[in-house]
Write a protein that holds these residues in place. Structure first.
Motif, mmCIF file in Angstrom:
data_model
loop_
_atom_site.group_PDB
_atom_site.id
_atom_site.type_symbol
_atom_site.label_atom_id
_atom_site.label_comp_id
_atom_site.label_asym_id
_atom_site.label_seq_id
_atom_site.Cartn_x
_atom_site.Cartn_y
_atom_site.Cartn_z
ATOM 1 N N ASN A 194 1.127 -1.141 -0.016
ATOM 2 C CA ASN A 194 0.342 -0.272 -0.003
ATOM 3 C C ASN A 194 0.716 1.261 0.429
ATOM 4 O OD1 ASN A 194 -2.183 2.071 0.060
ATOM 5 N ND2 ASN A 194 -2.080 1.734 2.758
ATOM 6 N N ASN A 220 2.481 3.644 3.218
ATOM 7 C CA ASN A 220 3.758 2.920 3.439
ATOM 8 C C ASN A 220 5.049 3.219 2.714
ATOM 9 O OD1 ASN A 220 2.333 1.737 5.649
ATOM 10 N ND2 ASN A 220 1.661 -0.062 4.264
ATOM 11 N N ASN A 233 -4.875 -6.486 -5.101
ATOM 12 C CA ASN A 233 -5.015 -6.234 -3.735
ATOM 13 C C ASN A 233 -6.416 -6.673 -3.605
ATOM 14 O OD1 ASN A 233 -5.222 -4.911 -0.872
ATOM 15 N ND2 ASN A 233 -3.141 -3.380 -1.563
ATOM 16 N N GLU A 247 -7.041 0.851 -2.544
ATOM 17 C CA GLU A 247 -6.325 0.907 -1.411
ATOM 18 C C GLU A 247 -5.997 2.911 -2.365
ATOM 19 O OE1 GLU A 247 -6.062 0.612 0.906
ATOM 20 O OE2 GLU A 247 -4.617 -1.070 1.461
ATOM 21 N N GLY A 258 -4.955 -14.056 0.026
ATOM 22 C CA GLY A 258 -4.136 -15.683 -0.036
ATOM 23 C C GLY A 258 -3.749 -16.379 -1.269
ATOM 24 N N ASP A 271 -2.959 -14.347 -3.968
ATOM 25 C CA ASP A 271 -1.205 -14.460 -4.986
ATOM 26 C C ASP A 271 -0.712 -15.493 -5.750
ATOM 27 O OD1 ASP A 271 -1.844 -11.842 -4.183
ATOM 28 O OD2 ASP A 271 -2.179 -12.669 -2.057
ATOM 29 N N GLN A 309 0.151 5.639 11.511
ATOM 30 C CA GLN A 309 0.906 4.866 12.655
ATOM 31 C C GLN A 309 1.827 4.455 11.988
ATOM 32 O OE1 GLN A 309 -1.759 0.933 11.652
ATOM 33 N NE2 GLN A 309 0.186 -0.253 12.456
ATOM 34 N N ASN A 325 4.575 1.383 12.256
ATOM 35 C CA ASN A 325 4.273 -0.386 12.102
ATOM 36 C C ASN A 325 3.153 0.029 14.010
ATOM 37 O OD1 ASN A 325 5.523 -0.984 10.288
ATOM 38 N ND2 ASN A 325 7.787 -1.496 11.131
ATOM 39 N N LYS A 359 -1.821 -11.671 7.430
ATOM 40 C CA LYS A 359 -2.414 -11.132 6.548
ATOM 41 C C LYS A 359 -3.722 -12.279 6.517
ATOM 42 C CE LYS A 359 -0.791 -7.419 5.471
ATOM 43 N NZ LYS A 359 0.050 -7.129 6.763
HETATM 44 N N1 LIG Z 1 3.871 5.092 7.378
HETATM 45 C C1 LIG Z 1 4.250 4.124 7.132
HETATM 46 N N2 LIG Z 1 5.091 3.945 6.118
HETATM 47 C C2 LIG Z 1 5.484 2.754 6.548
HETATM 48 C C3 LIG Z 1 5.166 1.554 7.836
HETATM 49 C C4 LIG Z 1 4.568 1.985 8.310
HETATM 50 O O1 LIG Z 1 3.633 1.314 9.901
HETATM 51 N N3 LIG Z 1 3.608 3.458 8.436
HETATM 52 N N4 LIG Z 1 6.006 0.207 7.779
HETATM 53 C C5 LIG Z 1 6.486 -0.378 7.776
HETATM 54 C C6 LIG Z 1 7.323 -1.513 7.098
HETATM 55 S S1 LIG Z 1 8.507 -2.283 8.150
HETATM 56 C C7 LIG Z 1 6.596 -2.393 6.527
HETATM 57 S S2 LIG Z 1 6.721 -3.820 5.920
HETATM 58 C C8 LIG Z 1 5.930 -1.818 5.420
HETATM 59 C C9 LIG Z 1 4.725 -1.922 4.971
HETATM 60 O O2 LIG Z 1 4.252 -1.852 4.062
HETATM 61 P P1 LIG Z 1 3.058 -3.024 3.068
HETATM 62 O O3 LIG Z 1 3.589 -3.909 3.065
HETATM 63 O O4 LIG Z 1 1.969 -1.649 2.181
HETATM 64 O O5 LIG Z 1 1.746 -3.533 4.792
HETATM 65 P P2 LIG Z 1 0.975 -3.315 4.819
HETATM 66 O O6 LIG Z 1 0.046 -2.077 5.301
HETATM 67 O O7 LIG Z 1 0.655 -4.396 5.832
HETATM 68 O O8 LIG Z 1 -0.253 -3.529 3.586
HETATM 69 C C10 LIG Z 1 -0.632 -4.317 3.051
HETATM 70 C C11 LIG Z 1 -1.325 -4.627 1.876
HETATM 71 O O9 LIG Z 1 -1.399 -5.737 1.367
HETATM 72 C C12 LIG Z 1 -2.631 -5.952 1.209
HETATM 73 N N5 LIG Z 1 -3.422 -7.541 0.987
HETATM 74 C C13 LIG Z 1 -3.975 -8.000 2.349
HETATM 75 N N6 LIG Z 1 -3.643 -9.650 1.995
HETATM 76 C C14 LIG Z 1 -3.298 -9.427 0.677
HETATM 77 C C15 LIG Z 1 -3.416 -10.815 -0.100
HETATM 78 O O10 LIG Z 1 -3.488 -11.892 0.246
HETATM 79 N N7 LIG Z 1 -2.391 -10.638 -1.499
HETATM 80 C C16 LIG Z 1 -3.049 -9.877 -2.153
HETATM 81 N N8 LIG Z 1 -2.249 -8.929 -3.139
HETATM 82 N N9 LIG Z 1 -2.574 -8.366 -0.984
HETATM 83 C C17 LIG Z 1 -2.773 -8.184 0.666
HETATM 84 C C18 LIG Z 1 -3.672 -5.505 1.914
HETATM 85 O O11 LIG Z 1 -4.366 -5.298 1.566
HETATM 86 C C19 LIG Z 1 -3.062 -3.814 2.060
HETATM 87 O O12 LIG Z 1 -3.239 -2.718 1.487
HETATM 88 O O13 LIG Z 1 6.050 0.092 5.512
HETATM 89 C C20 LIG Z 1 6.398 0.567 5.910
HETATM 90 N N10 LIG Z 1 6.501 1.546 5.842
#
Ligand SMILES: Nc1nc2c(c(=O)[nH]1)N[C@H]1C(S)=C(S)[C@@H](COP(=O)(O)OP(=O)(O)OC[C@H]3O[C@@H](n4cnc5c(=O)[nH]c(N)nc54)[C@H](O)[C@@H]3O)O[C@H]1N2
Ligand SMILES: Nc1nc2c(c(=O)[nH]1)N[C@H]1C(S)=C(S)[C@@H](COP(=O)(O)OP(=O)(O)OC[C@H]3O[C@@H](n4cnc5c(=O)[nH]c(N)nc54)[C@H](O)[C@@H]3O)O[C@H]1N2
Ligand SMILES: [Mo]
Length: 750
Positions: free
Chosen positions: A219, A223, A245, A249, A282, A284, A647, A649, A741
């Motif tokens: 996302n 993120n 997704n 989003e 799940g 994918d 947020q 994390n 997830k």
């Molecule tokens: N502002 C901000 N930035 C960050 C972070 C934060 O918490 N805040 N965290 C940091 C960290 S450590 C990380 S790892 C990254 C995380 O960044 P992302 O990987 O974007 O993490 P999530 O918010 O968990 O979002 C996962 C996305 O995957 C989708 N999703 C969930 N399950 C599935 C599925 O089975 N298949 C598919 N195709 N999609 C699915 C959800 O709808 C969501 O859009 O961001 C980093 N950056």
């Protein structure tokens, strides 16, 4: 708490909303003027690396890139608020335990080392030397070094990470779980078997050349917002962007770049996804298999590439062609017509990049899914040419670098050999505990000391009740940290808080300012130089903390710890001799923008056992057969725990999730409107969520239902509130990444 409001968000991501939110955050942290000046130094050649995410910086000529959530991360660190000894004197730990995570974060920067006093239930000040002596005494009193656990979160610099893993191994254990275990571990494990390296193969420039981008399960709007600029450029030049997704989003649909006056004035934004598919959670693995099947049946696999560069094609082809379309459709949630459309686009493009995030990695079959995504790339020769390749989107700003520096519970014998030879000791060979194994070990007493280099183990980990019990059972918990968080409140019998400098702050050693280095998602290594006065004169750098702890703990060590930290170039000289790819580290890293690590698959060299890129088959039917099916009369949903816009994390900045139209509340459960009707619920109802697992049920109480564009049978809510529901033993088969997830749940009215 603000009023609860749920209102569909129709604006583009970015735009005025992002500017407004940034200003609000700077104001909230009391640093409007200073914060703005600081932001201009983030991700610049001469500035500090933004602690927000691991998305790479564009080339040397670019100007400041605006990013709302990067700004929030910088503002959170640069805040004018302080947690002093008076704060701890005023508030007992039992009081702090009743406050929410947003409150803990909002108190500001920690200012001096503190030790928990069980008699008064307060933290009280302790000097640095006394703190190191306490830790050393505990560590040296253990029956075995394997009774200690040394966690790392991915903000730690290369220099600190290298010293830290050296200290831990000289102490005698490989018990080095890290946040990666809960994040991209399946990537690090799955990719080497396919192509010989566990990192992304593309550079930022490749995004300028790709004809097709396939984005799975991340996302960017929230993120890794700087990626939206890259995606927008790609979309504008006609690149096909296919998004997979379950949720709609906003950031993947439209984005208004705050740097673009026209987009800002019209507030309309540019389209990002050309095609948006909403698979089942799940689904994918089945998607990648389905696209491969279409290419095999109706497209043209890259026969020359397959013949020259790959191994295992025939077995892979047979396995894919033997998988019935009905099964692919059922497991992915996409239709045959969808695959027709995707297949044609993928077939037409000359080059394609696949990206993925937590939506791929936090599942039971994450490693298999990642290998299937790589198979799909190999089928069309999309590796080792411009505009093509694999791009896992890492999380923490230096999580990739930490692993490169040896933060790993399963180090290779070759790495240990070089480390031992350089520092004159025999590193332990036995593999250590990852995150899941660490919790189990603390619970049953095999581990007694927990040391956290950053992060928030108590809230980031699955199965909250177990994770908390595990920490509480320790003889000692120690946290090197910048801000107050739950892990300081849920502590061991003895507990220490060691406050450290953040990335934005000037680090003076031996009278001279020091820079540290980081490695981004695309293997660029560069220097990061703090610009700001430290939050308190009593803070130590992470490097210095490790060195002093090592001196206190390891009297027989031959490593000149204090000499190394007097000038970080000396640490880099040692890294250059131990870590492959870091030769001439000091010369290369002082160039503007640093240097790119050599990635053999970019030149179609495959450091795998076969010497080729491996097609690795995974049987959908077998995977379906081993799905966990709870014994219950109620309707079972699959729940994913994701991040809100407010947020980082476990750090909760606020209660809004702007792009999903939620404000004033975090305990929500996104649900398809038809499912709500089917269950007799209405939007706004409160529900209790029960997860089902082989060892029993877990509950999360009082979540508000929000109607959302999500496939039927799927639910979403926020991490860390939902971590209580994730069973410790539910994880990827091989990488042990918790299945955050895909949680099997049932709902009941609260
Ligand atoms: N502002 C901000 N930035 C960050 C972070 C934060 O918490 N805040 N965290 C940091 C960290 S450590 C990380 S790892 C990254 C995380 O960044 P992302 O990987 O974007 O993490 P999530 O918010 O968990 O979002 C996962 C996305 O995957 C989708 N999703 C969930 N399950 C599935 C599925 O089975 N298949 C598919 N195709 N999609 C699915 C959800 O709808 C969501 O859009 O961001 C980093 N950056
Ligand atoms: N259910 C569920 N669980 C998840 C996830 C999910 O999507 N769903 N995502 C997982 C993922 S991808 C990850 S990466 C983990 C994150 O796990 P962690 O990395 O452990 O957690 P963070 O919330 O990033 O850690 C925040 C804390 O780090 C400290 N900190 C910040 N900056 C610094 C610094 O410069 N130095 C030091 N020493 N400390 C600092 C602050 O005290 C802050 O409170 O959580 C995982 N847990
Ligand atoms: Mo992460």
């Amino acid at each position: 708490m603000a009023d609860v409001k749920i209102k569909h968000y129709t604006q583009p991501a970015g735009g005025w909303g992002a500017l407004r939110a940034t200003l609000q955050h700077l104001r909230h942290e009391g640093i409007v003027a200073a914060g703005t000046a600081l932001l201009l130094k983030s991700n610049q050649a001469e500035g500090f690396d933004c602690p927000g995410c691991a998305w790479p910086e564009p080339d040397a000529h670019s100007t400041f890139e605006f990013c709302e959530n990067g700004a929030k991360a910088v503002a959170a660190e640069a805040t004018s608020k302080r947690v002093t000894r008076d704060f701890f004197a005023a508030h007992a730990v039992s009081y702090l335990a009743k406050q929410d995570d947003c409150f803990l974060e909002d108190q500001g920067r920690l200012t001096e080392p503190m030790v928990y006093d069980p008699e008064s239930d307060h933290y009280r000040p302790i000097g640095w030397e006394a703190a190191f002596a306490r830790i050393a005494e505990h560590l040296r009193g253990l029956a075995s070094p394997d009774e200690a656990i040394f966690y790392t979160s991915g903000r730690t610099s290369n220099e600190a990470a290298f010293l830290y893993q050296l200290f831990v191994r000289e102490f005698g254990t490989n018990n080095m779980p890290d946040c990666s275990n809960m994040c991209h571990e399946p990537t690090s494990l799955g990719m080497p078997e396919s192509i010989g390296i566990g990192k992304g193969t593309v550079t930022l420039e490749d995004f300028d050349h790709a004809d097709t981008l396939l984005l799975f399960g991340h996302n960017p709007g929230t993120n890794h917002p700087r990626m939206l600029g890259t995606l927008r450029q790609a979309a504008k030049r006609g690149c096909q962007i296919l998004v997979f997704n379950p949720l709609r989003e906003r950031g993947l649909e439209r984005f208004a770049n705050p740097q673009d006056p026209v987009e800002m004035l019209t507030n309309h934004g540019a389209q990002i996804a050309s095609h948006y598919y909403q698979p089942k959670i799940g689904g994918d693995l089945a998607i990648a298999l389905g696209i491969s099947r279409w290419i095999l049946e109706e497209g043209t696999p890259d026969a020359a590439f397959i013949a020259e560069h790959t191994h295992g094609f025939a077995a892979f082809r047979d396995s894919v062609l033997n998988t019935p379309w009905a099964q692919i459709e059922e497991m992915s949630g996409l239709s045959r017509a969808d695959f027709q459309e995707i297949g044609r686009i993928y077939e037409r493009g000359r080059s394609a990049i696949v990206t993925w995030g937590m939506g791929i990695t936090q599942h039971k079959h994450a490693v298999a899914t990642i290998q299937m995504l790589i198979n799909m790339l190999l089928l069309k020769g999309n590796m080792g040419k411009p505009g093509a390749g694999a791009a896992p989107i890492r999380g923490h700003s230096n999580v990739q670098g930490d692993r490169t520096m040896g933060i790993y519970e399963q180090p290779s014998p070759a790495f240990l050999h070089k480390l031992g030879a350089e520092f004159g000791f025999n590193p332990p060979q036995k593999h250590g505990f990852d995150v899941v194994a660490s919790i189990a070990a603390m619970l049953d007493g095999r581990a007694r000391v927990f040391f956290g280099m950053g992060g928030n183990f108590a809230n980031a980990t699955p199965d909250t009740a177990k994770a908390h019990a595990a920490l509480r059972q320790c003889d000692l918990t120690v946290h090197v940290t910048t801000k107050l968080n739950r892990s300081h409140i849920v502590h061991g019998k003895e507990a220490l808080i060691l406050p450290c400098l953040g990335r934005t702050e000037i680090d003076i050693q031996n009278g001279n300012p020091q820079g540290v280095t980081v490695e981004d998602s695309m293997s660029m290594v560069h220097i990061s130089q703090g610009m700001k006065e430290p939050a308190s004169p009593h803070l130590m750098s992470e490097c210095a903390i490790v060195a002093h702890l090592a001196v206190a703990t390891l009297p027989g060590s031959r490593t000149p710890w204090l000499d190394l930290i007097a000038d970080y170039d000396r640490i880099r000289d040692r890294i250059a001799r131990v870590v492959d790819g870091f030769e001439d580290f000091n010369q290369r890293v002082h160039r503007p923008r640093g240097f790119h690590l050599h990635l053999p698959p970019r030149s179609r060299i495959w450091p795998t056992a076969t010497g080729k890129a491996n097609f690795l088959a995974h049987d959908l039917g077998a995977l379906r057969a081993e799905r966990f099916a709870p014994q219950t009369d109620k309707r079972v949903f699959t729940l994913m725990s994701i991040r809100s816009h407010d947020q980082y994390n476990t750090t909760i900045y606020g209660f809004d999730d702007r792009y999903r139209g939620v404000s004033g509340i975090r305990k929500v459960c996104f649900m398809n409107a038809a499912d709500m009707q089917d269950m007799g619920f209405q939007a706004g109802d409160q529900v209790n969520i029960t997860s089902h697992w082989t060892d029993g049920e877990r509950q999360a109480m009082g979540f508000m239902l929000v109607a959302y564009d999500i496939p039927q049978g799927c639910l979403a809510g926020y991490y860390p509130e939902l971590n209580v529901l994730v069973p410790l033993s539910s994880h990827d088969d091989r990488a042990h990444t918790p299945t955050s997830k895909s949680i099997a749940v049932t709902l009941a009215a609260a």
